[in-house]
Motif scaffolding. Structure first.
Motif, PDB file in Angstrom:
ATOM      1  N   UNK A  20       0.816  -1.212   0.000  1.00  0.00           N
ATOM      2  CA  UNK A  20       0.000   0.000   0.000  1.00  0.00           C
ATOM      3  C   UNK A  20       0.851   1.264   0.000  1.00  0.00           C
ATOM      4  N   UNK A  21       2.113   1.129   0.478  1.00  0.00           N
ATOM      5  CA  UNK A  21       3.030   2.266   0.510  1.00  0.00           C
ATOM      6  C   UNK A  21       4.117   2.141  -0.549  1.00  0.00           C
ATOM      7  N   UNK A  22       4.025   1.094  -1.335  1.00  0.00           N
ATOM      8  CA  UNK A  22       5.045   0.820  -2.357  1.00  0.00           C
ATOM      9  C   UNK A  22       4.369   0.116  -3.525  1.00  0.00           C
ATOM     10  N   UNK A  23       3.490   0.826  -4.203  1.00  0.00           N
ATOM     11  CA  UNK A  23       2.611   0.229  -5.207  1.00  0.00           C
ATOM     12  C   UNK A  23       3.361  -0.406  -6.372  1.00  0.00           C
ATOM     13  N   UNK A  24       4.583   0.026  -6.623  1.00  0.00           N
ATOM     14  CA  UNK A  24       5.345  -0.496  -7.759  1.00  0.00           C
ATOM     15  C   UNK A  24       6.267  -1.654  -7.374  1.00  0.00           C
ATOM     16  N   UNK A  25       6.080  -2.183  -6.172  1.00  0.00           N
ATOM     17  CA  UNK A  25       7.017  -3.200  -5.693  1.00  0.00           C
ATOM     18  C   UNK A  25       7.094  -4.398  -6.634  1.00  0.00           C
ATOM     19  N   UNK A  26       5.975  -4.802  -7.239  1.00  0.00           N
ATOM     20  CA  UNK A  26       5.983  -5.966  -8.123  1.00  0.00           C
ATOM     21  C   UNK A  26       6.474  -5.655  -9.534  1.00  0.00           C
ATOM     22  N   UNK A  27       6.807  -4.385  -9.774  1.00  0.00           N
ATOM     23  CA  UNK A  27       7.441  -4.003 -11.034  1.00  0.00           C
ATOM     24  C   UNK A  27       8.961  -3.986 -10.893  1.00  0.00           C
TER      25      UNK A  27
END
Length: 432
Positions: free
Chosen positions: A160-167
């Motif tokens: 929720x605080x790192x929306x691009x983590x899976x990129x």
């Protein structure tokens, strides 16, 4: 099934070898149990035909050898070399850090090249070496310590605080990778908390502790996994798998020629340029001391070297099941299809047609399949102890290893059959 039992023994060995110091201590304990006598680098050696010996350096490297014959100048050394260290996190001096006036963290630095994100959200323990006071200022006493409990964890940032983590998000080694160790409260004195924990573990007062080499390791032990338990999932397969298989091959082999040698260097993961690494004279000096102790002269030492052979045993890369395009088009090793001969045109590995022929012949005699690995031509690969040790000992050498997926992850994946295949090939090498 003997392959699975041998793999389970590897898992135990790797778990006990929580640091390079513990890997050496575990190996030394096995050797002593099997009748090997410890020699000291600071003593004069008296060795004889039929004797079995080992010596340690820095408590993190080990050389063991068996004198099959005193005719070493003609029959040479049969050497298998591995390494004791693995990528991880080393704890810095004065490590306690407090954030938000609540969270107690430990300040660490990265050792080697781990896959950082695999260390997150896992219970972590601490192990290493402690230097304590002695009667001799120049020779502090060494004590091994293993805080074998889930004392640390490196928490991820919520999606929720790192929306691009899976990129794909780059992790900062100084800010993102610090382990949480406790909560500061009235009953916890944050100053020297680690030192006090070490003191409790080793049973000595804090004032006796001079310094330490401490590392994080995964608290959870390895497993056999897969539908038929055909895989080994464990920390530190790179490179304790090769140390384990070659150590047991040394112990169980039976030969009447030359001298069999097991070497476990330290610091391969950071370039080997230490007094206990492959880029030192450690092995050369020990081999020369062996020949001197057998009443050979320097000329006979050199002839023994040129009648010798080294297997540089480190891990290898199989074709990845999800990323096959990362591998060479024609040389595509897979797990459980045998040890892998590692080849590189720029001599990142020592294998050449001569040494490859030797190892292939050994595998054939042992009834073991073998494979070949070459990097894609547009992709640089790593190196290992083979070419580094060759700068000090110009002995014919081949680079081989069993293949593992997720190399340098906190937990790597190897093959049960491969581990036993390697052991069989090492046994044959020590017996030819």
């Amino acid at each position: 099934m003997r392959e699975k039992e041998f793999a389970k023994d590897l898992i135990d060995y790797a778990y006990k070898g929580a640091s390079s110091f513990h890997a050496v201590k575990t190996s030394a304990d096995i050797l002593e149990k099997e009748g090997f006598k410890e020699l000291k680098l600071t003593d004069k050696w008296e060795i004889k035909k039929g004797g079995k010996y080992f010596v340690t350096k820095n408590s993190s490297a080990l050389v063991a050898f068996e004198i099959n014959s005193d005719n070493v100048d003609e029959e040479g050394f049969r050497i298998i070399a591995s390494h004791s260290d693995a990528p991880c996190f080393r704890i810095k001096p004065s490590p306690e850090m407090v954030s938000e006036k609540v969270y107690l963290k430990l300040n660490t630095e990265v050792y080697g090249g781990p896959i950082l994100n695999t260390w997150m959200d896992r219970p972590l323990a601490i192990a290493g070496r402690v230097a304590v006071k002695s009667d001799n200022l120049l020779k502090p006493r060494e004590v091994l310590v293993n805080i074998n409990k889930p004392i640390c964890i490196i928490p991820n940032l919520a999606i929720h605080m790192n929306r691009d983590v899976n990129k794909g998000v780059e992790l900062n080694k100084q800010t993102d990778m610090l382990p949480l160790v406790s909560i500061v409260n009235e009953s916890l004195e944050k100053d020297d908390i680690l030192l006090k924990e070490i003191s409790k573990e080793i049973g000595l007062p804090c004032d006796d502790i001079l310094d330490f080499d401490l590392f994080l390791y995964e608290y959870e032990k390895g497993y056999l996994v897969g539908l038929d338990e055909e895989f080994i999932s464990s920390a530190r397969l790179d490179n304790l798998a090769m140390a384990h298989s070659s150590l047991h091959a040394l112990i169980n082999s039976n030969n009447s020629k030359g001298i069999n040698v097991f070497v476990m260097f330290d610091n391969e993961e950071i370039g080997s340029s230490t007094k206990q690494g492959a880029d030192s004279n450690m092995l050369k000096n020990i081999l020369e001391r062996i020949t001197i102790s057998l009443n050979k002269n320097r000329e006979e030492f050199f002839t023994s070297i040129y009648n010798s052979f080294i297997i540089s045993a480190d891990m290898a890369h199989p074709v990845h099941p999800n990323r096959g395009e990362k591998h060479d088009p024609t040389n595509r090793p897979v797990i459980n299809k045998g040890p892998v001969i590692k080849i590189n045109a720029n001599q990142k590995y020592t294998s050449d047609s001569y040494s490859i022929a030797v190892y292939e012949g050994i595998c054939k005699e042992a009834g073991v399949p073998c494979q070949k690995f070459v990097n894609r031509s547009d992709q640089a690969g790593g190196s290992t102890i083979g070419p580094i040790s060759s700068t000090h000992l110009d002995i014919n050498s081949v680079d081989i290893g069993t293949s593992i997926l997720a190399m340098h992850s906190v937990r790597e994946l190897g093959g049960v059959n491969d581990h036993y295949y390697a052991y069989k090939s090492f046994m044959k090498f020590y017996e030819v």
